[in-house]
Design a protein around this motif. Structure first.
Motif, mmCIF file in Angstrom:
data_model
loop_
_atom_site.group_PDB
_atom_site.id
_atom_site.type_symbol
_atom_site.label_atom_id
_atom_site.label_comp_id
_atom_site.label_asym_id
_atom_site.label_seq_id
_atom_site.Cartn_x
_atom_site.Cartn_y
_atom_site.Cartn_z
ATOM 1 N N THR A 86 24.192 34.091 54.953
ATOM 2 C CA THR A 86 25.016 33.100 55.643
ATOM 3 C C THR A 86 24.555 31.686 55.308
ATOM 4 O O THR A 86 25.375 30.799 55.062
ATOM 5 C CB THR A 86 25.004 33.342 57.162
ATOM 6 N N ALA A 87 23.245 31.476 55.270
ATOM 7 C CA ALA A 87 22.715 30.156 54.900
ATOM 8 C C ALA A 87 23.135 29.789 53.474
ATOM 9 O O ALA A 87 23.421 28.623 53.174
ATOM 10 C CB ALA A 87 21.199 30.141 55.033
ATOM 11 N N ARG A 88 23.225 30.791 52.598
ATOM 12 C CA ARG A 88 23.610 30.552 51.201
ATOM 13 C C ARG A 88 25.096 30.203 51.076
ATOM 14 O O ARG A 88 25.481 29.353 50.270
ATOM 15 C CB ARG A 88 23.279 31.789 50.353
ATOM 16 N N ILE A 130 29.623 26.527 51.040
ATOM 17 C CA ILE A 130 30.924 26.760 50.393
ATOM 18 C C ILE A 130 32.036 26.437 51.382
ATOM 19 O O ILE A 130 33.031 25.794 51.041
ATOM 20 C CB ILE A 130 31.046 28.221 49.916
ATOM 21 N N LEU A 131 31.865 26.885 52.619
ATOM 22 C CA LEU A 131 32.874 26.642 53.655
ATOM 23 C C LEU A 131 33.050 25.142 53.885
ATOM 24 O O LEU A 131 34.163 24.660 54.070
ATOM 25 C CB LEU A 131 32.461 27.340 54.952
ATOM 26 N N ASP A 132 31.945 24.421 53.868
ATOM 27 C CA ASP A 132 32.005 22.971 54.072
ATOM 28 C C ASP A 132 32.660 22.250 52.898
ATOM 29 O O ASP A 132 33.209 21.159 53.062
ATOM 30 C CB ASP A 132 30.599 22.405 54.298
ATOM 31 N N ASP A 133 32.586 22.860 51.706
ATOM 32 C CA ASP A 133 33.128 22.235 50.498
ATOM 33 C C ASP A 133 34.643 22.413 50.342
ATOM 34 O O ASP A 133 35.261 21.720 49.531
ATOM 35 C CB ASP A 133 32.460 22.820 49.239
ATOM 36 N N ARG A 142 27.170 31.138 44.492
ATOM 37 C CA ARG A 142 26.743 31.350 45.879
ATOM 38 C C ARG A 142 27.494 32.498 46.546
ATOM 39 O O ARG A 142 27.068 32.996 47.590
ATOM 40 C CB ARG A 142 26.928 30.062 46.689
ATOM 41 N N LEU A 143 28.609 32.943 45.933
ATOM 42 C CA LEU A 143 29.414 34.017 46.508
ATOM 43 C C LEU A 143 28.950 35.415 46.113
ATOM 44 O O LEU A 143 29.546 36.402 46.535
ATOM 45 C CB LEU A 143 30.885 33.854 46.096
ATOM 46 N N ALA A 146 29.497 37.275 56.620
ATOM 47 C CA ALA A 146 28.868 35.959 56.812
ATOM 48 C C ALA A 146 29.921 34.908 57.158
ATOM 49 O O ALA A 146 29.712 34.082 58.054
ATOM 50 C CB ALA A 146 28.098 35.562 55.555
ATOM 51 N N PHE A 147 31.057 34.937 56.467
ATOM 52 C CA PHE A 147 32.141 33.993 56.753
ATOM 53 C C PHE A 147 32.629 34.145 58.189
ATOM 54 O O PHE A 147 32.878 33.166 58.884
ATOM 55 C CB PHE A 147 33.317 34.212 55.792
ATOM 56 N N LEU A 148 32.812 35.397 58.637
ATOM 57 C CA LEU A 148 33.326 35.639 59.994
ATOM 58 C C LEU A 148 32.366 35.119 61.056
ATOM 59 O O LEU A 148 32.790 34.547 62.059
ATOM 60 C CB LEU A 148 33.616 37.123 60.195
ATOM 61 N N ALA A 149 31.068 35.306 60.829
ATOM 62 C CA ALA A 149 30.080 34.795 61.787
ATOM 63 C C ALA A 149 30.062 33.269 61.766
ATOM 64 O O ALA A 149 29.992 32.626 62.818
ATOM 65 C CB ALA A 149 28.691 35.349 61.464
#
Length: 196
Positions: free
Chosen positions: A137-139, A143-146, A90-91, A162-165
């Motif tokens: 960002t949707a993709r 990952i952030l939640d995991d 996903r990254l 995407a991470f910053l937003a």
């Protein structure tokens, strides 16, 4: 996102020849150049200056060659096993579709109307056969939640935006154009960010 979220140490892959030439890489698998390898080692040294016990962090990278090379070099610079990290599909960088391999100047010359559409709304515009930052960002949001512990993420400029937003509340307009540096560490912590 609450303040209890793990800290992310985001490292963009080192320079490639296509970066140097200003070409849109997207999902083309371009290796690091000599400067990119030096930047990867520098990122490892910066990380050691930030975190007393780098061996306690989780490590994850995009599976592309330039990110895997960066991860291996920065881990070696820190005295860690260069191969002891996980990959997450996903990254991968957002794809520029038909525009990959072109410079922005070439895109503007070849498809001026489409280039103008993208300039008006960089976040939501998807090039022909490509992805928008909104799609990216949707993709990557899952990952952030995991993440369950402080983590080093080696990925791409688009992924950093995407991470910053998604984590720091950076407006999509600003996030789409923010510079993402190579050889530095982007520390994302408690809904804010800083470069080291």
């Amino acid at each position: 996102m609450s303040d209890s979220r793990p800290t992310i140490y985001f490292i963009r892959h080192g320079e490639t020849d296509w970066n140097l030439e200003g070409r849109l890489q997207g999902q083309k698998d371009i290796p690091l150049n000599d400067l990119g390898r030096v930047q990867a080692e520098e990122a490892g040294r910066r990380l050691m200056g930030l975190v007393p016990h780098v061996e306690d962090l989780a490590y994850v990278a995009s599976p592309m060659t330039r990110t895997r090379e960066t991860m291996a070099l920065l881990r070696t610079a820190m005295g860690l096993d260069p191969e002891s990290y996980r990959l997450d599909e996903r990254l991968v960088e957002l794809t520029f579709g038909d525009w990959e391999g072109l410079t922005w100047k070439e895109v503007r010359k070849k498809e001026p109307q489409l280039a103008a559409l993208r300039e008006r709304d960089k976040w939501n515009y998807a090039p022909p056969g490509g992805e928008s930052y909104a799609m990216l960002t949707a993709r990557v949001r899952p990952i952030l939640d995991d993440l369950t512990r402080d983590t080093v993420v080696v990925a791409h400029g688009g992924v950093a935006r995407a991470f910053l937003a998604a984590t720091c509340g950076v407006s999509t307009r600003d996030a789409a154009s923010i510079d993402i540096w190579q050889g530095k560490v982007l520390v994302i912590q408690r809904r804010s960010y800083r470069w080291v």
